[in-house]
Write a protein that holds these residues in place. Structure first.
Motif, PDB file in Angstrom:
ATOM      1  N   ALA A 223       0.812  -1.215   0.000  1.00 46.59           N
ATOM      2  CA  ALA A 223       0.000   0.000   0.000  1.00 46.59           C
ATOM      3  C   ALA A 223       0.851   1.273   0.000  1.00 46.59           C
ATOM      4  N   LEU A 224       2.147   1.133   0.237  1.00 46.82           N
ATOM      5  CA  LEU A 224       3.037   2.301   0.159  1.00 46.82           C
ATOM      6  C   LEU A 224       3.128   2.823  -1.277  1.00 46.82           C
ATOM      7  N   GLY A 225       2.791   1.976  -2.253  1.00 48.02           N
ATOM      8  CA  GLY A 225       2.764   2.427  -3.634  1.00 48.02           C
ATOM      9  C   GLY A 225       3.977   2.073  -4.460  1.00 48.02           C
ATOM     10  N   TYR A 226       4.927   1.328  -3.876  1.00 47.72           N
ATOM     11  CA  TYR A 226       6.118   0.895  -4.595  1.00 47.72           C
ATOM     12  C   TYR A 226       6.036  -0.602  -4.865  1.00 47.72           C
ATOM     13  N   PRO A 227       6.661  -1.098  -5.937  1.00 44.46           N
ATOM     14  CA  PRO A 227       6.738  -2.548  -6.103  1.00 44.46           C
ATOM     15  C   PRO A 227       7.429  -3.178  -4.896  1.00 44.46           C
ATOM     16  N   VAL A 228       6.952  -4.346  -4.487  1.00 42.09           N
ATOM     17  CA  VAL A 228       7.479  -5.030  -3.310  1.00 42.09           C
ATOM     18  C   VAL A 228       8.293  -6.238  -3.740  1.00 42.09           C
ATOM     19  N   LEU A 229       9.483  -6.354  -3.185  1.00 36.88           N
ATOM     20  CA  LEU A 229      10.335  -7.516  -3.376  1.00 36.88           C
ATOM     21  C   LEU A 229      10.208  -8.408  -2.147  1.00 36.88           C
ATOM     22  N   ALA A 230      10.005  -9.701  -2.366  1.00 39.98           N
ATOM     23  CA  ALA A 230       9.940 -10.672  -1.268  1.00 39.98           C
ATOM     24  C   ALA A 230      11.119 -11.630  -1.394  1.00 39.98           C
ATOM     25  N   ALA A 231      12.050 -11.554  -0.451  1.00 44.45           N
ATOM     26  CA  ALA A 231      13.233 -12.427  -0.440  1.00 44.45           C
ATOM     27  C   ALA A 231      12.977 -13.545   0.561  1.00 44.45           C
ATOM     28  N   VAL A 232      12.294 -14.589   0.111  1.00 42.99           N
ATOM     29  CA  VAL A 232      11.831 -15.643   1.017  1.00 42.99           C
ATOM     30  C   VAL A 232      12.603 -16.952   0.875  1.00 42.99           C
ATOM     31  N   SER A 233      13.432 -17.058  -0.133  1.00 42.15           N
ATOM     32  CA  SER A 233      13.996 -18.355  -0.508  1.00 42.15           C
ATOM     33  C   SER A 233      14.884 -18.965   0.568  1.00 42.15           C
ATOM     34  N   ASN A 234      14.508 -20.178   1.004  1.00 40.28           N
ATOM     35  CA  ASN A 234      15.309 -20.982   1.932  1.00 40.28           C
ATOM     36  C   ASN A 234      15.577 -20.305   3.267  1.00 40.28           C
ATOM     37  N   LYS A 235      14.795 -19.294   3.604  1.00 45.11           N
ATOM     38  CA  LYS A 235      15.030 -18.566   4.845  1.00 45.11           C
ATOM     39  C   LYS A 235      14.703 -19.445   6.059  1.00 45.11           C
ATOM     40  N   ASP A 236      15.198 -19.009   7.207  1.00 40.23           N
ATOM     41  CA  ASP A 236      14.988 -19.790   8.425  1.00 40.23           C
ATOM     42  C   ASP A 236      13.508 -19.878   8.815  1.00 40.23           C
ATOM     43  N   PHE A 237      12.703 -18.882   8.460  1.00 38.82           N
ATOM     44  CA  PHE A 237      11.283 -18.989   8.802  1.00 38.82           C
ATOM     45  C   PHE A 237      10.637 -20.157   8.073  1.00 38.82           C
ATOM     46  N   VAL A 238      11.128 -20.480   6.868  1.00 38.32           N
ATOM     47  CA  VAL A 238      10.638 -21.663   6.156  1.00 38.32           C
ATOM     48  C   VAL A 238      11.112 -22.928   6.869  1.00 38.32           C
TER      49      VAL A 238
END
Length: 299
Positions: A223-238
């Motif tokens: 909603a901030l109006g900028y494209p969002v990048l999601a860096a989720v790959s192989n992270k510890d939360f997974v």
């Protein structure tokens, strides 16, 4: 009958962008960013692409496998010893030069240093991915003086410094507010909104519960109006969510990337390029953003 709502379509102020000579329409397109770590101590591959020839080969292969962007890093985010700007440049610059000579893929460099950013932009990088959220204001000046795009990431620690037991009053609100303030800072330093991307920083100075909630609340970031990048790959939360070691997190990573897109992300930073490209292209087709490669079934 109640009809489930469709995917979240974020109100991107300027969704159509030219990045590295490529046109992206983030109102109906997902960009896959490949990860190349030219480090001996990266959290995921533990130095598999530290050698220059391996880093270059992996970067070229990622482009051949369909990555839209290739992100090259010379310093991990995790706490560790200081690496000079000269040494960091020596790690990433040859990879940028080699990749620019071999492919027209968008080249991104993960750095927080203005000296490194200036060198790689001159060599062909068109995205600077700053996981410290413009810790050094001079980085914004370097990007402003170029045509490069800046990724502004939420994190709290000084570069390479520990930040034990992070606490948030409200993780969605706090991260969105921080990113809004840093984006305003970038605008004030001369970077136009059309060259700003934001990243909520999955796992960066956040525990697994923080990151899961932040993922659910990605619409607040978008909603901030900028494209969002999601860096989720192989992270510890997974890994912690599924009880999986790093080598067994692909399925969880693809699920997290898909959920992130449905909640507003438009760029996903992923290690396994072929699987990620297939997943995102399939998602684009399901959303009605791309046609199938061919249609024969029942025709």
């Amino acid at each position: 009958m109640t009809v489930a709502p469709g995917p979240y379509l974020p109100p991107i102020a300027e969704p159509v962008r030219m990045i590295g000579g490529h046109r992206f329409d983030f109102s109906r397109q997902i960009a896959v960013m490949a990860v190349i770590n030219r480090t001996p101590d990266s959290f995921y591959d533990q130095g598999r692409t530290f050698a220059l020839d391996r880093a270059v080969a992996a970067a070229v292969q990622a482009a051949a496998d369909g990555a839209d962007w290739v992100d090259i890093g010379g310093v991990p985010f995790a706490p560790g010893p200081e690496l000079s700007a000269a040494d960091e440049t020596e790690r990433v610059l040859p990879v940028v030069e080699a990749l620019a000579a071999a492919s027209d893929v968008v080249i991104s460099v993960d750095t927080f240093r203005p000296e490194v950013a200036a060198a790689v932009i001159a060599a062909g990088a068109s995205v600077i991915n700053d996981t410290t959220g413009i810790h050094d204001p001079r980085l914004a000046d370097v990007v402003a003086d170029s045509e490069a795009t800046l990724v502004i990431t939420h994190s709290l620690a000084a570069p390479r410094q520990p930040f034990p037991r992070p606490q948030y009053g409200d993780v969605g609100r706090d991260v969105a507010g921080h990113l809004a303030a840093r984006a305003d800072f970038a605008l004030a330093r001369g970077i136009p909104a059309s060259r700003i991307i934001v990243d909520p920083g999955h796992d960066l100075n956040k525990n697994t519960l923080h990151t899961l909630e932040l993922t659910r609340r990605l619409p607040e970031i978008a909603a901030l109006g900028y494209p969002v990048l999601a860096a989720v790959s192989n992270k510890d939360f997974v890994g912690e969510t599924l009880d999986r070691p790093k080598a067994e997190r692909l399925a969880g990573s693809l699920a997290a990337a898909t959920a992130s897109v449905l909640l507003g992300a438009r760029i996903v930073r992923m290690h396994d390029v072929p699987a990620s490209v297939d997943a995102m292209r399939m998602l684009e087709a399901i959303l009605g953003w791309r046609m199938p490669a061919y249609t024969r079934h029942n025709l």
